[in-house]
Design a protein around this motif. Structure first.
Motif, PDB file in Angstrom:
ATOM      1  N   PRO A 120       3.500   8.969   0.042  1.00  0.00           N
ATOM      2  CA  PRO A 120       3.606   9.881  -1.103  1.00  0.00           C
ATOM      3  C   PRO A 120       2.956   9.327  -2.371  1.00  0.00           C
ATOM      4  O   PRO A 120       3.632   9.057  -3.362  1.00  0.00           O
ATOM      5  N   VAL A 121       1.647   9.159  -2.323  1.00  0.00           N
ATOM      6  CA  VAL A 121       0.913   8.640  -3.476  1.00  0.00           C
ATOM      7  C   VAL A 121       1.107   9.581  -4.666  1.00  0.00           C
ATOM      8  O   VAL A 121       0.926  10.792  -4.551  1.00  0.00           O
ATOM      9  N   GLY A 122       1.494   9.025  -5.798  1.00  0.00           N
ATOM     10  CA  GLY A 122       1.720   9.829  -6.989  1.00  0.00           C
ATOM     11  C   GLY A 122       3.121  10.391  -7.085  1.00  0.00           C
ATOM     12  O   GLY A 122       3.477  10.996  -8.105  1.00  0.00           O
ATOM     13  N   TYR A 123       3.924  10.183  -6.041  1.00  0.00           N
ATOM     14  CA  TYR A 123       5.284  10.722  -6.032  1.00  0.00           C
ATOM     15  C   TYR A 123       6.337   9.632  -5.885  1.00  0.00           C
ATOM     16  O   TYR A 123       7.512   9.926  -5.665  1.00  0.00           O
ATOM     17  N   GLU A 124       5.926   8.379  -6.008  1.00  0.00           N
ATOM     18  CA  GLU A 124       6.878   7.278  -5.919  1.00  0.00           C
ATOM     19  C   GLU A 124       6.459   6.169  -6.888  1.00  0.00           C
ATOM     20  O   GLU A 124       5.286   6.035  -7.233  1.00  0.00           O
ATOM     21  N   THR A 125       7.446   5.386  -7.308  1.00  0.00           N
ATOM     22  CA  THR A 125       7.199   4.197  -8.112  1.00  0.00           C
ATOM     23  C   THR A 125       7.582   2.992  -7.274  1.00  0.00           C
ATOM     24  O   THR A 125       8.641   2.986  -6.636  1.00  0.00           O
TER      25      THR A 125
END
Length: 226
Positions: A138-143
């Protein structure tokens, strides 16, 4: 409970109103689970905890749909009254998330849905060939935050050294002035102990509680063996 620097990172993450699902990665036994659970119990009314290493059957939750209502229903079916879902009051913890790649893929859907906060912990995440990769990271949806074993400053906290004493040492270093003999001797002693005990929380806690190096050595051997 040992004071860790990750605690402040977790608080800052929660304070950010637009925070994404959080991944904390690091070696096994460095304290990820303990820190996350302590944080969750302090700041949330309900904690839903899934450990994919201890309970591989939890992976079945993610085999079909990644719709959030479906996932929460499946978690409730498997966890019973341990799974209470209330928007804004529930945090979901995916422990050892590398064991369930689809759980990591689901982080995108949790972010889009927005009702529940999610933290995943993982060992050896991103190591090629170690585990099956998620169908979609989930690139862009997780830190992602990296967690390490305890550093020397955390070791000092565990041994009762206050921030004021540490600041005194920093000031002396900055100004190139001698440290008070008693304080110098204590820090020197602690540095030698740290080189032997290391930074694994279990070993540090045992040392602080018992001062028995044979017990610390056994814990170190157990960690290496596992």
């Amino acid at each position: 409970m040992l004071k860790r620097k990750i605690d402040r990172h977790l608080e800052e993450w929660k304070e950010n109103k637009n925070h994404k699902p959080l991944i904390i990665k690091g070696c096994r036994q460095c304290g990820k689970t303990s820190s996350v659970l302590a944080f969750a119990k302090k700041y949330y009314q309900y904690v839903v905890y899934l450990n994919f290493f201890e309970n591989p059957h939890f992976q079945s939750i993610f085999q079909d749909s990644l719709d959030i209502d479906y996932l929460t229903m499946m978690m409730s079916a498997l966890l019973g009254d341990k799974a209470i879902f209330k928007p804004g009051e529930t945090i979901i913890i995916f422990d050892e998330i590398q064991e369930c790649p689809q759980a990591r893929t689901s982080l995108k859907f949790f972010k889009v849905d927005g009702r529940y906060d999610v933290i995943g912990t993982g060992s050896l995440l991103g190591i090629k060939g170690y585990r099956e990769m998620p169908s979609s990271i989930p690139v862009g949806y997780e830190t992602v935050i990296e967690m390490y074993p305890m550093d020397f400053e955390e070791f000092l906290w565990a041994n009762g050294i206050t921030d004021n004493m540490i600041d005194m040492l920093r000031i002396s270093l900055k100004n190139e002035t001698p440290v008070v003999d008693a304080l110098h001797h204590r820090f020197q002693q602690l540095l030698l102990q740290y080189t032997v005990v290391g930074g694994m929380p279990d070993a540090v806690q045992t040392f602080v509680s018992t001062k028995q190096m044979d017990a610390v050595l056994q814990i170190q051997r157990d960690i290496v063996a596992s």
